[in-house]
Design an enzyme around this catalytic site. Sequence first.
Site, short mmCIF file in Angstrom:
data_model
loop_
_atom_site.label_atom_id
_atom_site.label_comp_id
_atom_site.label_asym_id
_atom_site.label_seq_id
_atom_site.Cartn_x
_atom_site.Cartn_y
_atom_site.Cartn_z
N ASP A 22 0.77 -1.37 0.39
CA ASP A 22 0.43 0.15 -0.18
C ASP A 22 1.00 1.12 -0.33
O ASP A 22 0.33 1.80 -0.55
CB ASP A 22 -1.10 0.08 0.95
CG ASP A 22 -1.80 -1.20 1.26
OD1 ASP A 22 -1.31 -1.90 0.47
OD2 ASP A 22 -3.79 -1.05 1.96
N GLU A 279 0.63 -6.48 -5.25
CA GLU A 279 0.10 -5.62 -6.52
C GLU A 279 0.80 -4.74 -7.26
O GLU A 279 1.34 -4.77 -7.75
CB GLU A 279 -0.61 -4.68 -5.88
CG GLU A 279 -1.65 -3.93 -6.95
CD GLU A 279 -2.43 -2.86 -6.39
OE1 GLU A 279 -2.94 -2.10 -7.12
OE2 GLU A 279 -3.46 -3.59 -6.25
#
Length: 383
Positions: A22, A279
Amino acid sequence: MSATVPRPDWDVFCKVIDNLGDIGVCWRIARQLATEHGLRVRLWVDDLDRFRLLCPQLDPTPPIQRLQGVEVRHWDDHFPLVTPAWVVLETFACRIPDAFIEQMAHLTPPPVWINLDYLSAEGWVARFHAQASPHPYLPLTKYFFFPGFATDTGGLLREQDLRDRRAAFLASADLQCDWWRQIGLARPLPGTLLISLFAYENPAISDLLHAWEVSDRPVCCLVPWPCRLPAIEAFAGQPLKVGDVVRRGALEIRLLPFVEQSRYDRMLWLCDLNFVRGEDSFVRAQWAARPLVWQIYPQADFAHVVKLDAFLDLYCAALPPTAGCLLRQFWQAWNAGRVERALWTRLAAGLPGLHEHAMRWDEELALQDDLLSRLLGFSASKL
Protein backbone atom coordinates in the site's frame (compact mmCIF):
# COMPACT_ATOMS: atom_id res chain seq x y z
CA MET A 1 -6.80 30.24 5.38
CA SER A 2 -3.66 32.35 5.50
CA ALA A 3 -2.42 33.62 2.15
CA THR A 4 1.08 32.42 3.09
CA VAL A 5 -0.14 28.84 3.48
CA PRO A 6 -1.86 27.84 0.23
CA ARG A 7 -4.39 25.07 0.28
CA PRO A 8 -2.63 21.86 -0.81
CA ASP A 9 -3.54 20.40 -4.16
CA TRP A 10 -3.71 16.79 -2.95
CA ASP A 11 -3.97 14.94 0.36
CA VAL A 12 -3.01 11.28 0.07
CA PHE A 13 -3.83 8.98 3.00
CA CYS A 14 -2.12 5.63 3.51
CA LYS A 15 -2.05 2.96 6.20
CA VAL A 16 1.05 0.80 6.00
CA ILE A 17 0.54 -2.96 5.90
CA ASP A 18 3.21 -5.57 6.63
CA ASN A 19 4.01 -6.25 2.99
CA LEU A 20 4.54 -2.54 2.15
CA GLY A 21 2.41 -2.77 -0.99
CA ASP A 22 0.00 0.00 0.00
CA ILE A 23 2.69 2.51 0.93
CA GLY A 24 4.66 1.48 -2.15
CA VAL A 25 1.78 2.55 -4.38
CA CYS A 26 1.06 5.71 -2.36
CA TRP A 27 4.68 6.85 -2.33
CA ARG A 28 4.86 6.45 -6.11
CA ILE A 29 1.63 8.43 -6.53
CA ALA A 30 2.71 11.25 -4.21
CA ARG A 31 6.11 11.64 -5.88
CA GLN A 32 4.63 11.53 -9.35
CA LEU A 33 2.05 14.19 -8.48
CA ALA A 34 4.79 16.43 -7.11
CA THR A 35 7.63 15.88 -9.57
CA GLU A 36 5.80 15.33 -12.86
CA HIS A 37 2.83 17.63 -12.31
CA GLY A 38 4.24 20.23 -9.91
CA LEU A 39 1.43 19.80 -7.40
CA ARG A 40 1.47 20.50 -3.66
CA VAL A 41 1.06 17.08 -2.04
CA ARG A 42 0.60 16.01 1.58
CA LEU A 43 1.15 12.32 2.22
CA TRP A 44 -0.36 11.08 5.50
CA VAL A 45 1.26 7.84 6.72
CA ASP A 46 0.47 6.00 9.95
CA ASP A 47 3.74 4.02 10.27
CA LEU A 48 6.84 6.06 9.47
CA ASP A 49 9.21 3.37 10.74
CA ARG A 50 8.09 0.93 8.07
CA PHE A 51 7.79 3.66 5.46
CA ARG A 52 11.48 4.33 6.07
CA LEU A 53 12.28 0.99 4.44
CA LEU A 54 11.08 2.41 1.13
CA CYS A 55 12.54 5.86 1.75
CA PRO A 56 15.79 5.68 3.76
CA GLN A 57 16.04 9.51 3.82
CA LEU A 58 12.90 9.68 5.96
CA ASP A 59 13.25 10.55 9.65
CA PRO A 60 10.50 8.75 11.60
CA THR A 61 10.66 11.25 14.49
CA PRO A 62 9.21 14.58 13.26
CA PRO A 63 5.49 14.79 12.47
CA ILE A 64 6.13 16.91 9.36
CA GLN A 65 8.97 16.72 6.85
CA ARG A 66 9.54 17.29 3.16
CA LEU A 67 10.99 14.61 0.92
CA GLN A 68 11.37 14.56 -2.87
CA GLY A 69 8.88 17.40 -3.24
CA VAL A 70 6.26 15.76 -0.97
CA GLU A 71 5.17 16.95 2.47
CA VAL A 72 5.10 13.79 4.59
CA ARG A 73 2.85 13.88 7.67
CA HIS A 74 2.64 11.37 10.48
CA TRP A 75 -0.95 10.17 10.75
CA ASP A 76 -1.60 9.32 14.39
CA ASP A 77 -4.51 9.43 16.83
CA HIS A 78 -4.00 13.15 17.47
CA PHE A 79 -4.97 14.36 14.03
CA PRO A 80 -4.25 18.09 13.58
CA LEU A 81 -6.76 20.71 12.49
CA VAL A 82 -5.77 21.39 8.88
CA THR A 83 -7.47 22.63 5.75
CA PRO A 84 -8.13 19.70 3.40
CA ALA A 85 -6.63 19.80 -0.07
CA TRP A 86 -8.59 20.31 -3.27
CA VAL A 87 -8.38 16.56 -3.89
CA VAL A 88 -8.41 13.97 -1.10
CA LEU A 89 -7.19 10.49 -2.04
CA GLU A 90 -8.21 7.80 0.43
CA THR A 91 -6.24 4.73 -0.57
CA PHE A 92 -7.40 1.14 -0.23
CA ALA A 93 -10.30 1.96 2.13
CA CYS A 94 -7.96 3.22 4.86
CA ARG A 95 -10.78 5.37 6.40
CA ILE A 96 -9.61 8.93 6.84
CA PRO A 97 -10.32 10.64 10.20
CA ASP A 98 -13.85 11.83 10.95
CA ALA A 99 -12.57 15.24 12.02
CA PHE A 100 -10.90 15.67 8.65
CA ILE A 101 -14.10 14.67 6.85
CA GLU A 102 -15.97 17.31 8.88
CA GLN A 103 -13.41 19.88 7.73
CA MET A 104 -13.95 18.79 4.13
CA ALA A 105 -17.68 19.45 4.46
CA HIS A 106 -17.07 23.06 5.56
CA LEU A 107 -15.18 23.99 2.40
CA THR A 108 -16.71 25.60 -0.68
CA PRO A 109 -16.24 23.92 -3.02
CA PRO A 110 -15.68 20.71 -1.08
CA PRO A 111 -12.70 18.58 -2.03
CA VAL A 112 -12.95 15.90 -4.66
CA TRP A 113 -12.94 12.80 -2.47
CA ILE A 114 -11.61 9.67 -4.18
CA ASN A 115 -11.16 6.17 -2.79
CA LEU A 116 -8.41 4.39 -4.73
CA ASP A 117 -9.16 0.69 -4.66
CA TYR A 118 -7.07 -2.38 -5.40
CA LEU A 119 -6.16 -3.48 -8.91
CA SER A 120 -8.22 -6.17 -10.62
CA ALA A 121 -8.83 -7.45 -14.13
CA GLU A 122 -12.33 -8.69 -13.27
CA GLY A 123 -15.18 -7.61 -15.52
CA TRP A 124 -17.12 -5.78 -12.81
CA VAL A 125 -14.32 -3.21 -12.36
CA ALA A 126 -15.37 -1.13 -15.37
CA ARG A 127 -18.98 -1.02 -14.14
CA PHE A 128 -18.08 0.28 -10.69
CA HIS A 129 -15.17 2.52 -11.68
CA ALA A 130 -15.78 6.23 -10.95
CA GLN A 131 -19.12 5.55 -9.29
CA ALA A 132 -20.34 8.09 -6.72
CA SER A 133 -21.21 7.35 -3.11
CA PRO A 134 -22.92 10.31 -1.32
CA HIS A 135 -22.08 10.73 2.35
CA PRO A 136 -25.07 9.74 4.54
CA TYR A 137 -25.41 13.15 6.21
CA LEU A 138 -22.68 15.54 5.04
CA PRO A 139 -22.68 17.42 1.69
CA LEU A 140 -19.88 15.25 0.37
CA THR A 141 -19.54 12.59 -2.31
CA LYS A 142 -16.89 9.89 -2.43
CA TYR A 143 -15.90 8.45 -5.81
CA PHE A 144 -14.52 4.94 -6.18
CA PHE A 145 -11.54 4.72 -8.51
CA PHE A 146 -10.47 1.27 -9.70
CA PRO A 147 -7.10 0.69 -11.39
CA GLY A 148 -7.33 -1.72 -14.28
CA PHE A 149 -6.09 -2.90 -17.64
CA ALA A 150 -8.82 -1.50 -19.91
CA THR A 151 -9.54 2.00 -21.15
CA ASP A 152 -12.75 2.20 -19.11
CA THR A 153 -10.93 1.68 -15.78
CA GLY A 154 -8.45 3.74 -13.79
CA GLY A 155 -5.37 2.44 -15.62
CA LEU A 156 -1.98 1.47 -14.21
CA LEU A 157 0.58 3.50 -12.30
CA ARG A 158 3.44 4.47 -14.62
CA GLU A 159 5.89 7.37 -14.55
CA GLN A 160 6.17 9.35 -17.76
CA ASP A 161 9.82 8.43 -18.29
CA LEU A 162 9.70 4.86 -16.99
CA ARG A 163 10.09 3.07 -20.30
CA ASP A 164 12.82 5.48 -21.45
CA ARG A 165 14.75 4.84 -18.23
CA ARG A 166 14.38 1.11 -18.73
CA ALA A 167 15.69 1.30 -22.30
CA ALA A 168 18.66 3.44 -21.22
CA PHE A 169 19.53 1.04 -18.41
CA LEU A 170 19.38 -2.06 -20.59
CA ALA A 171 21.52 -0.35 -23.24
CA SER A 172 24.25 0.61 -20.75
CA ALA A 173 26.75 -1.92 -19.42
CA ASP A 174 28.04 0.76 -17.05
CA LEU A 175 24.63 1.35 -15.46
CA GLN A 176 24.14 -2.38 -15.04
CA CYS A 177 27.58 -2.78 -13.45
CA ASP A 178 26.73 0.09 -11.10
CA TRP A 179 23.57 -1.74 -10.00
CA TRP A 180 25.50 -4.88 -9.11
CA ARG A 181 28.12 -2.81 -7.32
CA GLN A 182 25.47 -0.98 -5.27
CA ILE A 183 24.05 -4.23 -3.92
CA GLY A 184 27.55 -5.59 -3.28
CA LEU A 185 27.48 -8.58 -5.62
CA ALA A 186 29.29 -9.63 -8.76
CA ARG A 187 27.33 -10.05 -11.95
CA PRO A 188 26.55 -13.72 -12.74
CA LEU A 189 28.45 -15.38 -15.54
CA PRO A 190 27.04 -15.13 -19.08
CA GLY A 191 24.50 -17.84 -19.83
CA THR A 192 23.12 -17.88 -16.27
CA LEU A 193 19.34 -17.85 -15.93
CA LEU A 194 18.71 -14.85 -13.68
CA ILE A 195 15.54 -15.05 -11.57
CA SER A 196 14.13 -12.71 -8.93
CA LEU A 197 12.03 -14.27 -6.18
CA PHE A 198 9.71 -11.96 -4.25
CA ALA A 199 7.05 -14.18 -2.73
CA TYR A 200 4.89 -14.96 0.24
CA GLU A 201 5.72 -18.20 2.04
CA ASN A 202 4.83 -20.97 -0.37
CA PRO A 203 5.52 -24.75 -0.30
CA ALA A 204 6.20 -24.55 -4.05
CA ILE A 205 9.41 -22.60 -3.35
CA SER A 206 11.02 -25.84 -2.23
CA ASP A 207 9.86 -27.53 -5.45
CA LEU A 208 11.52 -24.83 -7.55
CA LEU A 209 14.77 -24.74 -5.59
CA HIS A 210 15.21 -28.47 -6.06
CA ALA A 211 14.37 -28.17 -9.76
CA TRP A 212 16.87 -25.34 -10.22
CA GLU A 213 19.54 -27.29 -8.36
CA VAL A 214 19.57 -29.97 -11.10
CA SER A 215 19.05 -27.57 -14.02
CA ASP A 216 21.10 -28.02 -17.19
CA ARG A 217 21.63 -24.26 -17.16
CA PRO A 218 23.13 -22.33 -14.22
CA VAL A 219 20.45 -20.50 -12.22
CA CYS A 220 21.03 -17.41 -10.07
CA CYS A 221 18.09 -16.57 -7.79
CA LEU A 222 17.95 -13.07 -6.27
CA VAL A 223 15.90 -12.83 -3.07
CA PRO A 224 15.43 -9.26 -1.82
CA TRP A 225 14.96 -8.60 1.90
CA PRO A 226 12.45 -8.48 3.66
CA CYS A 227 11.27 -11.49 1.69
CA ARG A 228 12.35 -13.91 4.44
CA LEU A 229 11.32 -17.38 3.39
CA PRO A 230 11.77 -20.41 5.68
CA ALA A 231 11.76 -22.67 2.63
CA ILE A 232 15.07 -21.16 1.51
CA GLU A 233 16.65 -21.71 4.93
CA ALA A 234 15.35 -25.28 4.94
CA PHE A 235 16.92 -25.83 1.52
CA ALA A 236 20.21 -24.32 2.72
CA GLY A 237 20.13 -26.27 5.98
CA GLN A 238 21.08 -23.23 8.04
CA PRO A 239 19.84 -19.79 9.14
CA LEU A 240 20.51 -17.09 6.55
CA LYS A 241 21.03 -13.34 6.58
CA VAL A 242 21.35 -10.52 4.08
CA GLY A 243 24.47 -10.94 1.97
CA ASP A 244 24.60 -14.73 2.25
CA VAL A 245 25.06 -16.82 -0.88
CA VAL A 246 23.89 -20.43 -1.07
CA ARG A 247 25.29 -22.72 -3.78
CA ARG A 248 23.98 -26.18 -4.53
CA GLY A 249 24.39 -27.88 -7.87
CA ALA A 250 23.45 -25.52 -10.69
CA LEU A 251 21.72 -23.10 -8.29
CA GLU A 252 23.09 -20.02 -6.59
CA ILE A 253 20.79 -18.12 -4.19
CA ARG A 254 21.74 -14.57 -3.27
CA LEU A 255 20.04 -12.81 -0.36
CA LEU A 256 19.94 -9.14 -1.26
CA PRO A 257 19.70 -6.19 1.11
CA PHE A 258 16.49 -4.18 0.98
CA VAL A 259 16.06 -2.99 -2.60
CA GLU A 260 14.27 0.37 -2.66
CA GLN A 261 11.88 1.13 -5.50
CA SER A 262 14.18 2.44 -8.21
CA ARG A 263 16.73 -0.33 -7.67
CA TYR A 264 13.95 -2.92 -7.54
CA ASP A 265 12.79 -1.77 -10.98
CA ARG A 266 16.31 -2.26 -12.31
CA MET A 267 16.46 -5.76 -10.86
CA LEU A 268 13.23 -6.62 -12.68
CA TRP A 269 14.66 -5.24 -15.91
CA LEU A 270 17.79 -7.40 -15.57
CA CYS A 271 16.15 -10.71 -14.77
CA ASP A 272 15.03 -13.37 -17.23
CA LEU A 273 12.05 -14.24 -15.01
CA ASN A 274 10.46 -12.39 -12.11
CA PHE A 275 8.39 -13.95 -9.35
CA VAL A 276 6.30 -11.18 -7.79
CA ARG A 277 3.55 -10.86 -5.22
CA GLY A 278 0.71 -8.55 -4.21
CA GLU A 279 0.04 -5.50 -6.36
CA ASP A 280 2.94 -3.03 -6.55
CA SER A 281 5.64 -5.50 -7.64
CA PHE A 282 3.09 -7.18 -9.93
CA VAL A 283 2.55 -3.94 -11.87
CA ARG A 284 6.26 -3.10 -11.92
CA ALA A 285 7.02 -6.55 -13.33
CA GLN A 286 4.67 -5.89 -16.22
CA TRP A 287 6.47 -2.62 -16.95
CA ALA A 288 9.74 -4.58 -16.93
CA ALA A 289 8.59 -6.32 -20.13
CA ARG A 290 9.96 -9.63 -18.86
CA PRO A 291 8.29 -12.98 -18.17
CA LEU A 292 6.65 -13.00 -14.73
CA VAL A 293 4.90 -15.27 -12.29
CA TRP A 294 2.40 -13.64 -9.94
CA GLN A 295 1.58 -14.85 -6.44
CA ILE A 296 -1.68 -13.15 -5.58
CA TYR A 297 -2.44 -12.25 -1.97
CA PRO A 298 -4.50 -15.19 -0.66
CA GLN A 299 -8.01 -14.61 0.69
CA ALA A 300 -9.96 -16.92 2.95
CA ASP A 301 -12.97 -17.14 0.63
CA PHE A 302 -10.75 -17.94 -2.40
CA ALA A 303 -11.79 -14.72 -4.11
CA HIS A 304 -8.14 -14.37 -5.12
CA VAL A 305 -8.48 -17.37 -7.46
CA VAL A 306 -11.17 -15.57 -9.46
CA LYS A 307 -8.99 -12.47 -9.58
CA LEU A 308 -5.97 -14.50 -10.72
CA ASP A 309 -7.94 -16.21 -13.49
CA ALA A 310 -9.39 -12.90 -14.68
CA PHE A 311 -5.90 -11.52 -15.25
CA LEU A 312 -4.74 -14.73 -16.92
CA ASP A 313 -7.67 -14.49 -19.33
CA LEU A 314 -6.40 -11.07 -20.43
CA TYR A 315 -2.69 -11.78 -20.35
CA CYS A 316 -2.85 -15.11 -22.18
CA ALA A 317 -5.34 -14.02 -24.85
CA ALA A 318 -2.65 -13.13 -27.39
CA LEU A 319 -0.42 -16.12 -26.63
CA PRO A 320 -0.47 -19.26 -28.78
CA PRO A 321 -2.84 -21.79 -27.15
CA THR A 322 -0.04 -24.10 -25.99
CA ALA A 323 1.97 -21.28 -24.41
CA GLY A 324 -1.11 -19.74 -22.84
CA CYS A 325 -2.15 -23.08 -21.35
CA LEU A 326 1.37 -23.63 -19.98
CA LEU A 327 1.55 -20.21 -18.35
CA ARG A 328 -1.91 -20.58 -16.84
CA GLN A 329 -1.04 -24.03 -15.50
CA PHE A 330 2.20 -22.78 -13.94
CA TRP A 331 0.65 -19.71 -12.28
CA GLN A 332 -2.19 -21.78 -10.86
CA ALA A 333 0.22 -24.42 -9.57
CA TRP A 334 2.44 -21.77 -8.01
CA ASN A 335 -0.50 -20.19 -6.22
CA ALA A 336 -1.76 -23.60 -5.12
CA GLY A 337 1.63 -24.35 -3.55
CA ARG A 338 2.85 -27.25 -5.69
CA VAL A 339 4.98 -27.11 -8.86
CA GLU A 340 6.14 -30.32 -10.52
CA ARG A 341 9.67 -30.32 -11.90
CA ALA A 342 8.41 -31.19 -15.37
CA LEU A 343 6.17 -28.13 -15.32
CA TRP A 344 9.13 -25.89 -14.50
CA THR A 345 11.17 -27.50 -17.30
CA ARG A 346 8.44 -26.70 -19.80
CA LEU A 347 8.14 -23.12 -18.57
CA ALA A 348 11.91 -22.58 -18.74
CA ALA A 349 11.96 -23.83 -22.34
CA GLY A 350 9.20 -21.36 -23.22
CA LEU A 351 10.84 -18.27 -21.68
CA PRO A 352 12.05 -16.78 -25.00
CA GLY A 353 8.50 -16.75 -26.37
CA LEU A 354 7.14 -15.41 -23.08
CA HIS A 355 9.71 -12.61 -23.23
CA GLU A 356 8.45 -11.56 -26.65
CA HIS A 357 4.89 -11.65 -25.32
CA ALA A 358 5.85 -9.56 -22.27
CA MET A 359 7.35 -6.90 -24.54
CA ARG A 360 4.18 -6.77 -26.65
CA TRP A 361 2.04 -6.58 -23.50
CA ASP A 362 4.13 -3.65 -22.25
CA GLU A 363 3.77 -1.84 -25.58
CA GLU A 364 -0.01 -2.28 -25.64
CA LEU A 365 -0.48 -1.09 -22.05
CA ALA A 366 1.73 1.93 -22.69
CA LEU A 367 -0.70 3.14 -25.37
CA GLN A 368 -3.23 3.83 -22.61
CA ASP A 369 -3.21 6.79 -20.23
CA ASP A 370 -1.52 5.98 -16.94
CA LEU A 371 -3.33 5.98 -13.60
CA LEU A 372 -2.15 9.47 -12.59
CA SER A 373 -3.32 10.99 -15.87
CA ARG A 374 -6.76 9.45 -15.36
CA LEU A 375 -6.89 10.51 -11.71
CA LEU A 376 -5.98 14.09 -12.63
CA GLY A 377 -8.49 14.22 -15.46
CA PHE A 378 -11.24 12.78 -13.28
CA SER A 379 -10.58 15.11 -10.35
CA ALA A 380 -10.44 18.16 -12.65
CA SER A 381 -13.87 17.24 -14.02
CA LYS A 382 -15.34 17.26 -10.50
CA LEU A 383 -13.83 20.50 -9.20
